[in-house]
Design a protein around this motif. Sequence first.
Motif, PDB file in Angstrom:
ATOM      1  N   LEU A  21       0.859  -1.185   0.000  1.00 38.19           N
ATOM      2  CA  LEU A  21       0.000   0.000   0.000  1.00 38.19           C
ATOM      3  C   LEU A  21       0.894   1.233   0.000  1.00 38.19           C
ATOM      4  CD1 LEU A  21      -2.716   1.499   0.188  1.00 38.19           C
ATOM      5  CD2 LEU A  21      -2.577   1.243   2.684  1.00 38.19           C
ATOM      6  N   ASN A  22       0.933   1.931  -1.118  1.00 39.98           N
ATOM      7  CA  ASN A  22       1.737   3.151  -1.232  1.00 39.98           C
ATOM      8  C   ASN A  22       3.177   2.928  -0.763  1.00 39.98           C
ATOM      9  OD1 ASN A  22      -0.441   4.666  -2.245  1.00 39.98           O
ATOM     10  ND2 ASN A  22      -1.173   5.105  -0.161  1.00 39.98           N
ATOM     11  N   GLY A  23       3.732   1.821  -1.181  1.00 40.03           N
ATOM     12  CA  GLY A  23       5.076   1.465  -0.711  1.00 40.03           C
ATOM     13  C   GLY A  23       6.124   1.495  -1.801  1.00 40.03           C
ATOM     14  N   LEU A  24       6.025   2.439  -2.706  1.00 43.47           N
ATOM     15  CA  LEU A  24       6.949   2.492  -3.838  1.00 43.47           C
ATOM     16  C   LEU A  24       8.420   2.466  -3.403  1.00 43.47           C
ATOM     17  CD1 LEU A  24       7.400   2.673  -6.868  1.00 43.47           C
ATOM     18  CD2 LEU A  24       7.150   5.168  -6.688  1.00 43.47           C
ATOM     19  N   PRO A  25       8.852   3.287  -2.424  1.00 44.41           N
ATOM     20  CA  PRO A  25      10.271   3.231  -2.014  1.00 44.41           C
ATOM     21  C   PRO A  25      10.660   1.849  -1.488  1.00 44.41           C
ATOM     22  CG  PRO A  25       9.201   5.220  -1.173  1.00 44.41           C
ATOM     23  CD  PRO A  25       8.118   4.353  -1.698  1.00 44.41           C
ATOM     24  N   ILE A  83       6.155 -14.251  -8.411  1.00 46.43           N
ATOM     25  CA  ILE A  83       5.855 -13.184  -7.449  1.00 46.43           C
ATOM     26  C   ILE A  83       4.413 -12.728  -7.655  1.00 46.43           C
ATOM     27  CG2 ILE A  83       6.463 -10.864  -6.654  1.00 46.43           C
ATOM     28  CD1 ILE A  83       9.279 -11.370  -7.879  1.00 46.43           C
ATOM     29  N   ILE A  84       3.676 -12.693  -6.567  1.00 51.21           N
ATOM     30  CA  ILE A  84       2.307 -12.174  -6.601  1.00 51.21           C
ATOM     31  C   ILE A  84       2.246 -10.988  -5.645  1.00 51.21           C
ATOM     32  CG2 ILE A  84      -0.141 -12.655  -6.243  1.00 51.21           C
ATOM     33  CD1 ILE A  84       0.518 -15.645  -6.593  1.00 51.21           C
ATOM     34  N   VAL A  85       2.012  -9.810  -6.192  1.00 51.56           N
ATOM     35  CA  VAL A  85       1.898  -8.614  -5.365  1.00 51.56           C
ATOM     36  C   VAL A  85       0.426  -8.245  -5.229  1.00 51.56           C
ATOM     37  CG1 VAL A  85       2.509  -6.194  -5.070  1.00 51.56           C
ATOM     38  CG2 VAL A  85       4.158  -7.778  -6.096  1.00 51.56           C
ATOM     39  N   VAL A  86      -0.027  -8.146  -3.989  1.00 48.35           N
ATOM     40  CA  VAL A  86      -1.390  -7.696  -3.704  1.00 48.35           C
ATOM     41  C   VAL A  86      -1.321  -6.211  -3.381  1.00 48.35           C
ATOM     42  CG1 VAL A  86      -3.423  -8.000  -2.241  1.00 48.35           C
ATOM     43  CG2 VAL A  86      -1.960  -9.970  -2.782  1.00 48.35           C
ATOM     44  N   ASP A  87      -1.765  -5.386  -4.315  1.00 50.70           N
ATOM     45  CA  ASP A  87      -1.749  -3.943  -4.074  1.00 50.70           C
ATOM     46  C   ASP A  87      -3.098  -3.512  -3.512  1.00 50.70           C
ATOM     47  OD1 ASP A  87      -0.145  -1.311  -4.669  1.00 50.70           O
ATOM     48  OD2 ASP A  87      -2.247  -0.929  -5.210  1.00 50.70           O
ATOM     49  N   ASN A  88      -3.056  -2.903  -2.329  1.00 46.10           N
ATOM     50  CA  ASN A  88      -4.281  -2.553  -1.603  1.00 46.10           C
ATOM     51  C   ASN A  88      -4.748  -1.127  -1.894  1.00 46.10           C
ATOM     52  OD1 ASN A  88      -4.903  -4.989  -0.334  1.00 46.10           O
ATOM     53  ND2 ASN A  88      -3.440  -4.615   1.318  1.00 46.10           N
ATOM     54  N   GLY A  89      -4.852  -0.802  -3.172  1.00 45.26           N
ATOM     55  CA  GLY A  89      -5.399   0.507  -3.534  1.00 45.26           C
ATOM     56  C   GLY A  89      -4.400   1.638  -3.438  1.00 45.26           C
ATOM     57  N   SER A  90      -3.161   1.408  -3.847  1.00 46.00           N
ATOM     58  CA  SER A  90      -2.126   2.444  -3.751  1.00 46.00           C
ATOM     59  C   SER A  90      -2.478   3.648  -4.619  1.00 46.00           C
ATOM     60  CB  SER A  90      -0.770   1.889  -4.199  1.00 46.00           C
ATOM     61  OG  SER A  90      -0.293   0.911  -3.296  1.00 46.00           O
ATOM     62  N   SER A  91      -2.151   4.827  -4.095  1.00 49.35           N
ATOM     63  CA  SER A  91      -2.352   6.064  -4.853  1.00 49.35           C
ATOM     64  C   SER A  91      -1.029   6.611  -5.375  1.00 49.35           C
ATOM     65  CB  SER A  91      -3.043   7.120  -3.973  1.00 49.35           C
ATOM     66  OG  SER A  91      -2.286   7.378  -2.804  1.00 49.35           O
ATOM     67  N   ASP A  92       0.071   5.949  -5.031  1.00 52.02           N
ATOM     68  CA  ASP A  92       1.360   6.365  -5.584  1.00 52.02           C
ATOM     69  C   ASP A  92       1.602   5.586  -6.885  1.00 52.02           C
ATOM     70  OD1 ASP A  92       2.010   3.822  -4.779  1.00 52.02           O
ATOM     71  OD2 ASP A  92       3.551   4.408  -3.338  1.00 52.02           O
ATOM     72  N   ASP A  93       2.818   5.504  -7.342  1.00 51.81           N
ATOM     73  CA  ASP A  93       3.120   4.836  -8.608  1.00 51.81           C
ATOM     74  C   ASP A  93       3.527   3.374  -8.424  1.00 51.81           C
ATOM     75  OD1 ASP A  93       2.558   7.024 -10.216  1.00 51.81           O
ATOM     76  OD2 ASP A  93       4.597   7.822 -10.044  1.00 51.81           O
ATOM     77  N   SER A  94       3.092   2.754  -7.328  1.00 57.77           N
ATOM     78  CA  SER A  94       3.479   1.370  -7.058  1.00 57.77           C
ATOM     79  C   SER A  94       3.102   0.427  -8.192  1.00 57.77           C
ATOM     80  CB  SER A  94       2.822   0.883  -5.763  1.00 57.77           C
ATOM     81  OG  SER A  94       3.354   1.510  -4.625  1.00 57.77           O
ATOM     82  N   VAL A  95       1.846   0.491  -8.626  1.00 60.01           N
ATOM     83  CA  VAL A  95       1.374  -0.437  -9.658  1.00 60.01           C
ATOM     84  C   VAL A  95       2.108  -0.193 -10.977  1.00 60.01           C
ATOM     85  CG1 VAL A  95      -0.622  -1.160 -11.017  1.00 60.01           C
ATOM     86  CG2 VAL A  95      -0.880  -0.722  -8.562  1.00 60.01           C
ATOM     87  N   VAL A 145      -7.179  -4.330   2.214  1.00 63.20           N
ATOM     88  CA  VAL A 145      -7.639  -5.519   2.928  1.00 63.20           C
ATOM     89  C   VAL A 145      -6.600  -5.912   3.983  1.00 63.20           C
ATOM     90  CG1 VAL A 145      -8.929  -6.299   0.915  1.00 63.20           C
ATOM     91  CG2 VAL A 145      -6.603  -7.150   1.298  1.00 63.20           C
ATOM     92  N   SER A 146      -6.999  -6.766   4.901  1.00 57.08           N
ATOM     93  CA  SER A 146      -6.110  -7.172   5.985  1.00 57.08           C
ATOM     94  C   SER A 146      -4.975  -8.047   5.464  1.00 57.08           C
ATOM     95  CB  SER A 146      -6.894  -7.935   7.054  1.00 57.08           C
ATOM     96  OG  SER A 146      -7.270  -9.224   6.573  1.00 57.08           O
ATOM     97  N   PHE A 147      -3.967  -8.210   6.306  1.00 54.63           N
ATOM     98  CA  PHE A 147      -2.819  -9.054   5.969  1.00 54.63           C
ATOM     99  C   PHE A 147      -3.285 -10.467   5.651  1.00 54.63           C
ATOM    100  CE2 PHE A 147       0.880 -11.711   7.132  1.00 54.63           C
ATOM    101  CZ  PHE A 147       1.863 -11.099   6.379  1.00 54.63           C
ATOM    102  N   SER A 148      -4.206 -10.981   6.448  1.00 51.60           N
ATOM    103  CA  SER A 148      -4.713 -12.336   6.232  1.00 51.60           C
ATOM    104  C   SER A 148      -5.473 -12.440   4.920  1.00 51.60           C
ATOM    105  CB  SER A 148      -5.619 -12.753   7.394  1.00 51.60           C
ATOM    106  OG  SER A 148      -4.906 -12.824   8.603  1.00 51.60           O
TER     107      SER A 148
END
Length: 537
Positions: free
Chosen positions: A144-148, A168-180, A201-204
Motif C-alpha cells: 500500500l503506497n510502498g513504492l520506495p 511473485i504475486i503482489v497484492v496492491d491494496n489501492g495504492s495512490s502512488d506509482d506502485s502499480v 484488505v487485511s494481511f490475512s
Amino acid sequence: MSNNIFKFLIKDKFNFKAALKNFKFYSEIKNSGFFGESFYRKTYSEYLKNEDPLTHYLTEGYKLGFLPSLNFDSDAYLDTYPQVRNAGINPLLHYIAHGQYEDKLVQSAYPIRRKEEILETNLMFLNNYKFENEPLVSIIILNLNGLPHLKRLFKDFDKKTNYSNYEIIVVDNGSSDDSVKYLKALKNELPIRIIENSENVSFSKGNNAAAEIANGEYLLLLNNDIEPTYGWLNEMMGAMLHNEKVGAVGAKLVFPYYYLDKNKSYKIQHSGDIFAERMTPCCLYAKNNSNPDLDLFDSHLNGTNKCIAVTGAVMLVKKDVYMDFGGLSEDYNYGLEDVDFCLNLHKNGFNTYCCGSALLFHHESSTRVKNKDYFDNDKKNYKVFWNRWGSYLSKHLLLDKIHNEKFFSVKDLKIVFINDNPNFDKPVSEMVKAYSELGYEVAVISNIEDKYIGNSTDIVISLADEYDLNDVIARGDVVKVRLHIDSSMPQASIVSSDSVKNDDVFLLDSESPVGFALDIIDHIEYSLVSCDGFLWD
C-alpha cells in the motif's frame, strides 16, 4: 534558504565568525559530493521544519552528530583528528576548508561499511543448497503506497535469491502512488502478477487471496519493507526440505541502520518467537526471541533452529499445509495472524524453524505508526488470540517451565510461597531449596496483607489459612495451591477461582517437605497432561 550571510547570522546567534565561515564555504560544501541534500532531508526531516538542509547541518546538525551524507563519516574524521573534535569544529567544514589540502583521510559512513561487513560475513554461513529439482515458490507481497520499499526490495532481486524457480504475486491494496506502474514495468525482468484491490484488505485476506491463485508448491509470505541479502530463498528452501515434519520456516531479520536510533541499528529484530508474561490484556504475549546484545553471527543464531513461531514478515510454508489450515485467520487485522498460524501448526504436530543463514533487513519502523488506533487494534487482536489460544498456551508454557525446556519461554518457573507461621519456616525453607535445585525461581512472602504476586509468578503456594488466594494480584493463569502440612495427612488443593470449576484436593504421599514440593509439581504436571487445555478445561 540560500547562503545568505544575514540568515546565517541569525542561525548562528550573531556569532559573526561562525556565520562568515558557513557563508564562505556553503557552495563548496554543497558541490563537494560530501553533502547529500535528499539523504539529509529524509533522514532528519523532523528537525528541518521546511528549512534548507545544508544550512541546518552547518548551524545545528553537526552539533547533534548528524551525518552530512553516506559519503562522509563525521565520527571517523573526528576520531582520526581529535584536535578538530576538541576545537568543536564542524568536521565537514574543516575538511573542505583545510583537510583536503592537508591530505587528511575521509571514509564512507559507518552504516555503509558495517552493512558491507555484514553481507560479506553472512556469505560464510550459507549452505548454498543444490536441489535435484527446485519446487516452484510463490512469493506473496502486500503493498500500500510502498513504492520506495518496493524499489529497495526488488533491487537485484533475482540475483539475491540464489534460487531460480519462483513467481511473485503482489497484492496492491489501492495504492495512490506509482506502485502499480512500477510493478508493471518490472514484468519484463521478474515473473510478477498483480492483484489490484480497490481497498486496503487485511494481511490475512490479502495473503489468502494470493494463495488461492498461486501456482507454487510452496508459499513465501514477504513484507514489502524487507531488504533481502544473497542466498536468502535458497537457504529457506534448504531448511524446508532438509528437516522433518516442517510446517513453516522463518528467517533471521536484522534492523537496518537508524540514524536517530543507533542503539537499534544492525541488531537482531527476529530469530523466532517466544512468549512472555503480563497481566493485561491477557496473560501471555508473543515477542521476538532476540537479545539485542548478541552478535548477529552468534553461534546459535546461524543454524536452523526449531521455535514455536516465526513472523509473517518472512514465512515459507507448503501450500497444501497452508490451505488445509484455511490460511491465515481473517479474524485478525494486521497482528498475530502469523503466531496463530504457527500455533495451529504446533497443535497439529508440525515443526516451525528459523533459518539463521537466511538474513534479511527489515525496515520495520517505516510500515507502522504506533498511535492510539494501533494500540486499540492490538488489543482487539489479542482478545481474539487469547480466546482461541489462552488455555493451550498456558498449559504448554507451564509444562515447558516445569521441564526447563526454554521453548515457549526463556523464563524459569517462578514459585511464590505465602507463609506467616514461624513453625513452617523450616519446611518451607527445605521446599524452597528443593525447587531451587530444580532450576526454579522461588520467593517467600510473610506478610499476608501483601496480595501482589506479579506477572512473572506461575505457581503460588499458601500455607496461611487467612490468606485469600482469590484476591492475589497476578496473571489470570497463575496456579493457586493451598498447602496443609500440620496434620497426619498432609494435603494440598488447587484453589477455586473464576477460572477453576472445582477444588482439586490431593494428598501428599511423601513424608518430607522435599517430597511435598515434588508431589505438588507432579500433581500439577499430571493435571496438565491429562487435559486438552489448562487445569480447568
